[in-house]
Scaffold this motif. Structure first.
Motif, mmCIF file in Angstrom:
data_model
loop_
_atom_site.group_PDB
_atom_site.id
_atom_site.type_symbol
_atom_site.label_atom_id
_atom_site.label_comp_id
_atom_site.label_asym_id
_atom_site.label_seq_id
_atom_site.Cartn_x
_atom_site.Cartn_y
_atom_site.Cartn_z
ATOM 1 N N GLU A 194 55.416 117.954 21.466
ATOM 2 C CA GLU A 194 56.176 118.908 22.269
ATOM 3 C C GLU A 194 57.654 118.885 21.913
ATOM 4 O O GLU A 194 58.318 119.917 21.860
ATOM 5 C CB GLU A 194 55.984 118.603 23.752
ATOM 6 C CG GLU A 194 56.655 119.617 24.665
ATOM 7 C CD GLU A 194 56.392 119.313 26.128
ATOM 8 O OE1 GLU A 194 56.410 120.252 26.925
ATOM 9 O OE2 GLU A 194 56.152 118.131 26.462
ATOM 10 N N SER A 195 58.193 117.699 21.637
ATOM 11 C CA SER A 195 59.600 117.564 21.256
ATOM 12 C C SER A 195 59.751 116.292 20.440
ATOM 13 O O SER A 195 58.822 115.490 20.320
ATOM 14 C CB SER A 195 60.501 117.516 22.494
ATOM 15 O OG SER A 195 60.261 116.323 23.234
ATOM 16 N N ILE A 196 60.938 116.127 19.867
ATOM 17 C CA ILE A 196 61.226 114.935 19.064
ATOM 18 C C ILE A 196 62.305 114.088 19.728
ATOM 19 O O ILE A 196 63.052 113.372 19.064
ATOM 20 C CB ILE A 196 61.650 115.336 17.642
ATOM 21 C CG1 ILE A 196 62.869 116.264 17.681
ATOM 22 C CG2 ILE A 196 60.495 115.995 16.899
ATOM 23 C CD1 ILE A 196 63.424 116.578 16.298
ATOM 24 N N GLU A 197 62.390 114.173 21.034
ATOM 25 C CA GLU A 197 63.367 113.386 21.769
ATOM 26 C C GLU A 197 63.008 111.900 21.713
ATOM 27 O O GLU A 197 61.844 111.534 21.496
ATOM 28 C CB GLU A 197 63.426 113.855 23.224
ATOM 29 C CG GLU A 197 63.884 115.297 23.401
ATOM 30 C CD GLU A 197 65.311 115.487 22.935
ATOM 31 O OE1 GLU A 197 66.110 114.524 23.060
ATOM 32 O OE2 GLU A 197 65.633 116.581 22.440
ATOM 33 N N SER B 138 62.510 109.980 23.965
ATOM 34 C CA SER B 138 61.568 109.615 25.022
ATOM 35 C C SER B 138 60.127 109.927 24.649
ATOM 36 O O SER B 138 59.219 109.671 25.442
ATOM 37 C CB SER B 138 61.929 110.361 26.313
ATOM 38 O OG SER B 138 61.885 111.772 26.104
ATOM 39 N N THR B 139 59.894 110.474 23.465
ATOM 40 C CA THR B 139 58.551 110.828 23.022
ATOM 41 C C THR B 139 58.077 109.842 21.956
ATOM 42 O O THR B 139 58.761 108.871 21.613
ATOM 43 C CB THR B 139 58.535 112.255 22.461
ATOM 44 O OG1 THR B 139 59.373 112.309 21.290
ATOM 45 C CG2 THR B 139 59.074 113.244 23.495
ATOM 46 N N ARG B 140 56.913 110.123 21.409
ATOM 47 C CA ARG B 140 56.306 109.219 20.419
ATOM 48 C C ARG B 140 57.068 109.186 19.104
ATOM 49 O O ARG B 140 56.784 108.347 18.243
ATOM 50 C CB ARG B 140 54.855 109.623 20.177
ATOM 51 C CG ARG B 140 54.653 111.002 19.550
ATOM 52 C CD ARG B 140 54.294 110.901 18.093
ATOM 53 N NE ARG B 140 54.050 112.198 17.484
ATOM 54 C CZ ARG B 140 53.873 112.360 16.183
ATOM 55 N NH1 ARG B 140 53.936 111.322 15.364
ATOM 56 N NH2 ARG B 140 53.663 113.566 15.675
ATOM 57 N N TRP B 141 58.059 110.042 18.925
ATOM 58 C CA TRP B 141 58.804 110.091 17.671
ATOM 59 C C TRP B 141 59.732 108.892 17.498
ATOM 60 O O TRP B 141 60.327 108.710 16.436
ATOM 61 C CB TRP B 141 59.603 111.390 17.584
ATOM 62 C CG TRP B 141 58.710 112.582 17.419
ATOM 63 C CD1 TRP B 141 58.207 113.372 18.408
ATOM 64 C CD2 TRP B 141 58.186 113.083 16.193
ATOM 65 N NE1 TRP B 141 57.399 114.340 17.876
ATOM 66 C CE2 TRP B 141 57.369 114.195 16.512
ATOM 67 C CE3 TRP B 141 58.323 112.710 14.859
ATOM 68 C CZ2 TRP B 141 56.698 114.925 15.542
ATOM 69 C CZ3 TRP B 141 57.662 113.442 13.891
ATOM 70 C CH2 TRP B 141 56.857 114.534 14.230
ATOM 71 N N ARG B 142 59.869 108.086 18.533
ATOM 72 C CA ARG B 142 60.681 106.874 18.378
ATOM 73 C C ARG B 142 59.875 105.706 17.813
ATOM 74 O O ARG B 142 60.431 104.652 17.501
ATOM 75 C CB ARG B 142 61.278 106.475 19.724
ATOM 76 C CG ARG B 142 60.275 105.947 20.748
ATOM 77 C CD ARG B 142 60.983 105.383 21.963
ATOM 78 N NE ARG B 142 60.086 104.756 22.925
ATOM 79 C CZ ARG B 142 59.768 105.282 24.106
ATOM 80 N NH1 ARG B 142 60.260 106.475 24.446
ATOM 81 N NH2 ARG B 142 58.967 104.642 24.938
ATOM 82 N N SER C 154 58.401 107.801 12.360
ATOM 83 C CA SER C 154 57.463 108.834 12.807
ATOM 84 C C SER C 154 57.642 110.132 12.039
ATOM 85 O O SER C 154 56.714 110.943 11.950
ATOM 86 C CB SER C 154 57.637 109.080 14.306
ATOM 87 O OG SER C 154 57.265 107.934 15.048
ATOM 88 N N SER C 155 58.819 110.333 11.483
ATOM 89 C CA SER C 155 59.062 111.547 10.703
ATOM 90 C C SER C 155 58.529 111.448 9.277
ATOM 91 O O SER C 155 58.474 112.456 8.568
ATOM 92 C CB SER C 155 60.566 111.847 10.663
ATOM 93 O OG SER C 155 61.282 110.738 10.130
ATOM 94 N N ASP C 156 58.143 110.252 8.849
ATOM 95 C CA ASP C 156 57.597 110.069 7.504
ATOM 96 C C ASP C 156 56.109 110.401 7.480
ATOM 97 O O ASP C 156 55.439 110.430 8.519
ATOM 98 C CB ASP C 156 57.803 108.629 7.028
ATOM 99 C CG ASP C 156 59.273 108.259 6.916
ATOM 100 O OD1 ASP C 156 60.072 109.160 6.597
ATOM 101 O OD2 ASP C 156 59.613 107.084 7.155
ATOM 102 N N VAL C 157 55.614 110.625 6.275
ATOM 103 C CA VAL C 157 54.178 110.831 6.100
ATOM 104 C C VAL C 157 53.463 109.502 6.333
ATOM 105 O O VAL C 157 53.870 108.460 5.794
ATOM 106 C CB VAL C 157 53.873 111.371 4.689
ATOM 107 C CG1 VAL C 157 52.369 111.553 4.500
ATOM 108 C CG2 VAL C 157 54.605 112.684 4.457
#
Length: 466
Positions: free
Chosen positions: A107-110, A112-116, A161-164
């Motif tokens: 949903e977002s890359i904040e 507070s999400t799984r992107w951390r 998380s932004s990597d493949v």
């Protein structure tokens, strides 16, 4: 009596694979869980199982799966070929309490999400020269959880998380390797482990790339002959300089070998041979330097230009020293390269990682994508023994040849120059019996003229003087 019908689990709830795992979110009040394990062919197989609990603050491995079969897929998928071994896994999600709705994945890359979340990729080598199930099960159990993998394995990279979600490694046929991924939540300081996966980079069921056919008879014969030749070169290479030139001819080709031999035979110059010998030693030194962890530095993995420029610079520097000390350089090359040939011969019977010193360079030369791989290899007891053997053989060969050649000419004289000197000596030394015999070409020419000359008829042609 209640009879329960057994049904095949639906897609998303079952998996057929090796090193497979299933992650299930428990509901409030749930205290038990039933899992079914079966062999697809109905055969009896050996296996080991590990149960790992997760708390609500731990990341959920594979919870944001959009590629593989399971809804929540904590597995690491592996694929290998002759050059590379690739592992892939599904992204994780943040943890949540029982009965709650899982956080949305994309949903977002904040923060507070799984992107951390961050992913640590680990590698663990099984014992060398051991393909037994006992060794495999012991290794899997040793690194099945987070603590075991951190203590016994080696972290080779960290992915964001932004990597493949993929990593590529060098294939080592016949060597067992266990890969695992540990996902970390840096904000909550929690972590969770994916299911470890193993590979030998060969097949136990196929004869084409079978693990049991790695040591072919033809391969053993070839490397045995190579090892014996290397042993001779290590201790007697400089003395049999002509044999070394013959080996160089085999390395650089027929045309190059002929040019090297002719430069020595006609002009007595050994510098061309010395330069080639220096390049051989430089190649081995450069391969050894980049075989160390230095070769896994990002600048070498990300740029082929930087890698090959560095490699060529090391290769070219070595012959420069040989110009000043040609005999010592040739003896050093014979000792080092000859001893390494012995190590390659041993590798045909007992696996040792030292064979990858030159093999990794050839792989990178032939495979355009090899630069992106991690080239770690196991260094265990056998490898340390082989390093000691290499050093001892090389040092002994160099010292022995330097001692034996200390009072001899640096290199064998040119056959052509020796022939010229011998011919001049015969012309000037009248006391030499060979001085009274014409040279061989003149004798052959005289013999031919004698055979082709017309015979004079017998009889008297002039009157007798009274």
């Amino acid at each position: 009596m209640c009879v329960r019908e057994l049904q095949m689990p639906s897609l998303g709830l079952s998996l057929t694979a090796v090193d497979a795992g299933v992650l299930t979110a428990l509901q409030p009040g749930q205290a038990s869980l039933l899992l079914f394990l079966s062999s697809p062919g109905g055969d009896t197989v050996a296996g080991t199982g590990v149960i790992l609990p997760f708390s609500s603050t731990d990341p959920v491995p594979g919870a944001c799966n959009m590629e593989f079969n399971l809804d929540i897929d904590p597995n690491v998928y592996i694929h290998y070929n002759l050059y590379e071994t690739t592992i892939r896994f599904a992204p994780a999600n943040l943890g949540y309490e029982r009965g709650e709705t899982p956080p949305v994945c994309d949903e977002s890359i904040e923060p507070s999400t799984r992107w951390r979340l961050q992913y640590d990729v680990y590698q663990y080598f099984l014992p060398e020269n051991d393909l037994s199930e006992r060794s495999l099960f012991s290794g899997i159990q040793a690194v099945a959880d987070i603590r075991g993998m951190k203590e016994n394995g080696k972290r080779v990279m960290t992915l964001l998380s932004s990597d493949v979600s993929m990593a590529v490694f060098n294939s080592i046929p016949g060597q067992g390797v266990v890969y695992s991924v540990i996902v970390r939540d840096p904000r909550l300081n929690t972590s969770a482990s994916y299911v470890p996966v193993h590979t030998y980079a060969c097949s136990f069921a196929s004869t084409l790339d079978g693990c049991q056919t790695l040591g072919k008879i033809s391969t053993k014969v070839f490397f045995t002959i190579t090892g014996l030749a290397g042993l001779v070169v290590c201790f007697f290479g400089h003395r049999f300089f002509k044999c070394v030139r013959l080996a160089l001819s085999a390395v650089i080709g027929v045309v190059g070998g002929v040019l090297l031999v002719m430069s020595w035979w006609r002009f007595g110059s050994v510098m061309a041979c010395i330069v080639v010998v220096g390049l051989m030693l430089g190649f081995l030194i450069a391969s050894t330097v980049l075989f160390t962890p230095l070769g896994d530095i990002n600048v070498f993995r990300q740029s082929d230009v930087v890698f090959w420029v560095t490699f060529c610079c090391i290769v070219i520097i070595v012959p420069l020293f040989f110009v000043r000390w040609p005999r010592e350089g040739n003896i050093a090359t014979c000792g080092v390269v000859g001893a390494y040939a012995v190590i390659l011969a041993v590798n045909a019977y007992i696996y040792t990682s030292l064979s990858f010193i030159t093999l990794n360079i050839l792989k990178r030369l032939l495979n355009n994508n090899f630069s992106a791989m991690f080239t770690d290899v196991p260094f265990q007891t056998t490898d340390y023994i082989m390093i000691s053997v290499w050093v001892v053989l090389g040092v002994c060969g160099i010292v022995l040849q330097l001692y034996r050649e200390r009072s001899r000419p640096f290199f064998p004289p040119s056959p052509y120059l020796m022939w010229l000197q011998e011919r001049e000596r015969r012309k000037t030394n009248v006391l030499d019996p060979s001085h009274h015999f014409p040279p061989l070409p003149n004798r052959l020419l005289a013999r031919v003229r004698q055979l082709t000359r017309r015979m004079e008829p017998a009889g008297e042609h002039t009157p007798l003087l009274l």
